[in-house]
Motif scaffolding. Structure first.
Motif, short mmCIF file in Angstrom:
data_model
loop_
_atom_site.label_atom_id
_atom_site.label_comp_id
_atom_site.label_asym_id
_atom_site.label_seq_id
_atom_site.Cartn_x
_atom_site.Cartn_y
_atom_site.Cartn_z
N SER A 188 0.83 -1.20 0.00
CA SER A 188 0.00 0.00 0.00
C SER A 188 0.87 1.25 0.00
CB SER A 188 -0.90 0.01 1.24
OG SER A 188 -0.12 0.23 2.40
N VAL A 189 0.26 2.37 -0.32
CA VAL A 189 0.96 3.66 -0.30
C VAL A 189 1.46 3.94 1.12
CG1 VAL A 189 0.69 6.14 -0.63
CG2 VAL A 189 -0.30 4.56 -2.29
N GLU A 190 0.64 3.62 2.10
CA GLU A 190 1.04 3.84 3.50
C GLU A 190 2.28 3.04 3.87
OE1 GLU A 190 -0.79 3.34 8.00
OE2 GLU A 190 -2.14 3.29 6.27
N GLU A 191 2.35 1.78 3.44
CA GLU A 191 3.54 0.95 3.71
C GLU A 191 4.77 1.52 3.01
OE1 GLU A 191 1.58 -3.48 4.17
OE2 GLU A 191 1.83 -2.63 2.16
N TYR A 192 4.59 2.01 1.79
CA TYR A 192 5.70 2.57 1.04
C TYR A 192 6.21 3.85 1.72
CZ TYR A 192 8.59 3.80 -2.97
OH TYR A 192 9.65 4.10 -3.78
N VAL A 193 5.29 4.71 2.19
CA VAL A 193 5.69 5.94 2.89
C VAL A 193 6.48 5.57 4.15
CG1 VAL A 193 4.82 7.91 4.22
CG2 VAL A 193 3.87 7.40 1.96
N ARG A 194 6.01 4.57 4.87
CA ARG A 194 6.72 4.12 6.07
C ARG A 194 8.14 3.68 5.72
NH1 ARG A 194 3.68 -0.32 7.83
NH2 ARG A 194 1.95 1.14 7.89
N GLU A 195 8.29 2.97 4.61
CA GLU A 195 9.62 2.53 4.18
C GLU A 195 10.48 3.72 3.75
OE1 GLU A 195 11.89 -0.54 1.17
OE2 GLU A 195 9.71 -0.44 1.13
N LEU A 196 9.88 4.69 3.06
CA LEU A 196 10.64 5.89 2.67
C LEU A 196 11.19 6.60 3.90
CD1 LEU A 196 8.47 7.53 -0.15
CD2 LEU A 196 10.70 6.41 -0.41
N ARG A 197 10.35 6.75 4.93
CA ARG A 197 10.80 7.40 6.16
C ARG A 197 11.97 6.63 6.77
NH1 ARG A 197 5.60 7.09 8.75
NH2 ARG A 197 4.25 8.43 7.54
N GLN A 198 11.85 5.32 6.81
CA GLN A 198 12.90 4.49 7.40
C GLN A 198 14.19 4.57 6.59
OE1 GLN A 198 11.91 0.36 7.68
NE2 GLN A 198 13.70 -0.13 8.91
N MET A 199 14.11 4.42 5.27
CA MET A 199 15.30 4.44 4.41
C MET A 199 16.04 5.77 4.48
SD MET A 199 14.46 2.47 0.83
CE MET A 199 13.31 3.69 0.27
N ASN A 200 15.28 6.85 4.65
CA ASN A 200 15.87 8.18 4.62
C ASN A 200 16.01 8.81 6.00
OD1 ASN A 200 16.09 8.97 1.59
ND2 ASN A 200 14.15 7.89 1.78
N SER A 201 15.82 8.02 7.04
CA SER A 201 15.95 8.47 8.43
C SER A 201 15.12 9.72 8.71
CB SER A 201 17.43 8.74 8.77
OG SER A 201 18.18 7.58 8.59
N LEU A 202 13.87 9.69 8.27
CA LEU A 202 12.96 10.81 8.49
C LEU A 202 12.09 10.51 9.72
CD1 LEU A 202 11.78 11.33 4.80
CD2 LEU A 202 13.48 12.68 6.04
#
Length: 97
Positions: free
Chosen positions: A66-80
């Motif tokens: 889902s878009v929500e899961e992808y956003v969560r991964e983006l935050r994690q990958m980019n230390s946001l």
């Protein structure tokens, strides 16, 4: 004697054809299973108006998440710590091809 040799030859041919036929089927099944898109990572330059959610909608389209899961991964990958991103910066993203 000739009849016995013929029977053995037929049985041998049947065994070989079964073995090679099954092997061919396994290879074809493996090729079919490998049609999933490959996962890649890259860095994108952020523009005015970009949000994690708009980026997620663009790049997770070919995935099953889902878009929500992808956003969560983006935050994690980019230390946001939140969804705030700034134009002009770079963001590491995952995409499928």
């Amino acid at each position: 004697m000739k009849k016995g040799v013929m029977v053995l030859a037929v049985v041998f041919i049947m065994l070989l054809s079964g073995f090679f036929g099954r092997s061919l089927m396994y290879v074809m099944a493996e090729e079919e299973a490998d049609t999933r898109p490959e996962k890649y990572y890259t860095s994108i330059h952020l523009k005015d108006g970009d949000t994690l959610w708009s980026i997620a909608q663009t790049y997770c389209a070919d995935s099953e998440e889902s878009v929500e899961e992808y956003v969560r991964e983006l935050r994690q990958m980019n230390s946001l710590s939140d969804d705030h991103i700034d134009a002009g910066h770079y963001l590491t993203i995952r995409y499928y091809k």
